[in-house]
Design an enzyme around this catalytic site. Sequence first.
Site, PDB file in Angstrom:
ATOM      1  N   ARG A  63       1.048  -1.154   0.269  1.00  0.00           N
ATOM      2  CA  ARG A  63       0.191   0.430   0.028  1.00  0.00           C
ATOM      3  C   ARG A  63       1.248   1.229   0.213  1.00  0.00           C
ATOM      4  NH1 ARG A  63      -4.203  -0.738   4.380  1.00  0.00           N
ATOM      5  NH2 ARG A  63      -5.209  -2.279   2.959  1.00  0.00           N
ATOM      6  N   ARG A 175      -5.822   1.019  17.329  1.00  0.00           N
ATOM      7  CA  ARG A 175      -5.838   0.969  16.365  1.00  0.00           C
ATOM      8  C   ARG A 175      -5.762   1.291  15.515  1.00  0.00           C
ATOM      9  NH1 ARG A 175     -10.739  -2.551  14.775  1.00  0.00           N
ATOM     10  NH2 ARG A 175      -9.716  -2.927  12.871  1.00  0.00           N
ATOM     11  N   LYS A 176      -6.117   0.843  14.231  1.00  0.00           N
ATOM     12  CA  LYS A 176      -5.829   1.808  12.956  1.00  0.00           C
ATOM     13  C   LYS A 176      -6.622   3.441  12.861  1.00  0.00           C
ATOM     14  CE  LYS A 176      -9.907   1.002  10.234  1.00  0.00           C
ATOM     15  NZ  LYS A 176     -10.592   0.092   8.953  1.00  0.00           N
ATOM     16  N   GLY A 429     -16.520  -6.624   1.695  1.00  0.00           N
ATOM     17  CA  GLY A 429     -16.475  -8.077   1.791  1.00  0.00           C
ATOM     18  C   GLY A 429     -16.809  -9.037   2.947  1.00  0.00           C
ATOM     19  N   CYS A 434     -14.515  -1.599   4.526  1.00  0.00           N
ATOM     20  CA  CYS A 434     -13.835  -0.870   3.909  1.00  0.00           C
ATOM     21  C   CYS A 434     -14.371  -0.570   2.436  1.00  0.00           C
ATOM     22  CB  CYS A 434     -12.560  -2.168   3.380  1.00  0.00           C
ATOM     23  SG  CYS A 434     -11.654  -2.555   4.733  1.00  0.00           S
ATOM     24  N   GLY A 435     -15.313  -0.613   2.676  1.00  0.00           N
ATOM     25  CA  GLY A 435     -16.010  -0.706   0.853  1.00  0.00           C
ATOM     26  C   GLY A 435     -17.309   0.942   0.904  1.00  0.00           C
TER      27      GLY A 435
END
Length: 554
Positions: A63, A175-176, A429, A434-435
Amino acid sequence: MAATMNTVESYKQSKGGDGLRIREDLPQFVHKGWESLTKADRELLKWVGIFFRNPTPGKFMMRIRMPNGFATGEQLRTIADLSRRLGNCLLDITTRQQMELRGFTLESVPAIWEKLRGVNLHTLQTGIDNVRNINGCPLAGLTPNELLDASPIVFDLDRVLVGPQGNPEFTNLPRKFNIIITGCTGNCTHSESQDIALVPARKGDRIGFNMLVGGKMGSGGFTIAAPLGVFLEPGQAVEATRELVLIYRDHGPREARSKCRLSFLIDEWGLPRLRSELESRLKRELEPAGEDARLSGHSDHLGISFQKQPGLAAVGLCIPTGRLEPDQMEDLAHLADHYGNGEIRLTTAQNAILPNVPQEKLGALMKEPLLQAFSPKPSPFLRGLVACTGTDFCNLAQIETKKLGVELSKSLEQRLGTKDNPLTMHWSGCPAGCGNHQAADIGFRGTRINVGGKIVDAVAIYTCGRTGPNAVAGQQVLDAVPCDDKLVDVVANLVAGLRSGSQKKPDALAGTKTEAAPAEMVSMPTLSVDGRSLENNLDAPRGAQRSLSPARNF
């Protein structure tokens, strides 16, 4: 801490809390081969942007950090060359305005990093417990629809948090952490899904930002970021954001990974305490929030947008699900060089924009072959299509997303035509989101179900989600719709309801429990949405000021 430490925290402790130290181990990983990687090694490699992919053992994803989605033709050509020579010839634009390179081996990592550094790119802190790629309006500095150009603040903050070599001070978050800083009034980013979002605001005759905090998509679903009640002048934005990240680092929960986001610290503390702690660290009182300057609509920046620079235009190209091949990326870079000034801007909707095109060159640009594949005037079902990686390469995904999303969109186009207003359709998914499936008119979350003793791909379907000043989390209306040839019937029925305006909310379907049999799902009630028509911005008159998708007042 020791009694409740989650596994990833133990991995970080093995590196003294700095996941970037995994760089020291890379030579031995290359020497021993990917099979020698432990679970800890696989997780820690994400700190330097290297992702082990279960569906493709021995072939990794990388990434690439691209603050605000700004890129150049030279950078895209370099990435395309690396994909062709060392990868699998598939490249993805992500919903965080960056590129993902796929299918390379560990042995090729040093060469890839060297090539990326040569064009001022790197992959550091792009995964796991770090501040991810910082997002902003892709037309920052160019669009007439901005209160201020926030891109310099994005780059300043990126230098503070990451810099060219990585920054250990910010590599041990719980976390993120997602950040958006935007001065665009057209809601072209998903600010309400971010841990921190700075959005354009006015305070008397001053301009700056209001601060939103605690948004997220995964870890239990879409939590809408809450106003912290703070106004920041542009010169205060980097410091305040930095200190808020450090508050999260120092006080955020570190037990169950599913409850480690900033949102959960806010649940524990409350907004007043968070604001008080921020004031304490800044050693000053914070001003109350200003007037939100954002409009109610949503701009995707597709088509022709006339810039505030006289005689120049930006051309937004729809790249379905963000997937490109190296040749296509090189063609995109060539168009940027030939028609513009070599810049390309990537969007959170996985599209690309060619800015700074002289208006007299627009006619020739529209005839370029690449624009047949990446149209500035896409169908209403491709225009708002977003999809995560899916099972092709993701360890967590339950279903394939990109191909299925495109096929469904084309089937809807054939069935329903191309004349009506566009609707956003987002595919995730898995529950990680994430989408951004709960931020769309129609959202799909992948799952697996048993139909007649056979496990098949399916989707839970959400409707009426949106971000912006009046954000609403999409509501799940169907639990498990098989991804077979009947899926188009279900979605066509939903689209008809959303366009009909017969009801304001999908209450008729809220909480519906569905069986696996597709025939039962096709007969469900319809939904509705208020909206206004979208003008064709491809044919916008010279000097047009904005290109906004329909206002979705659900």
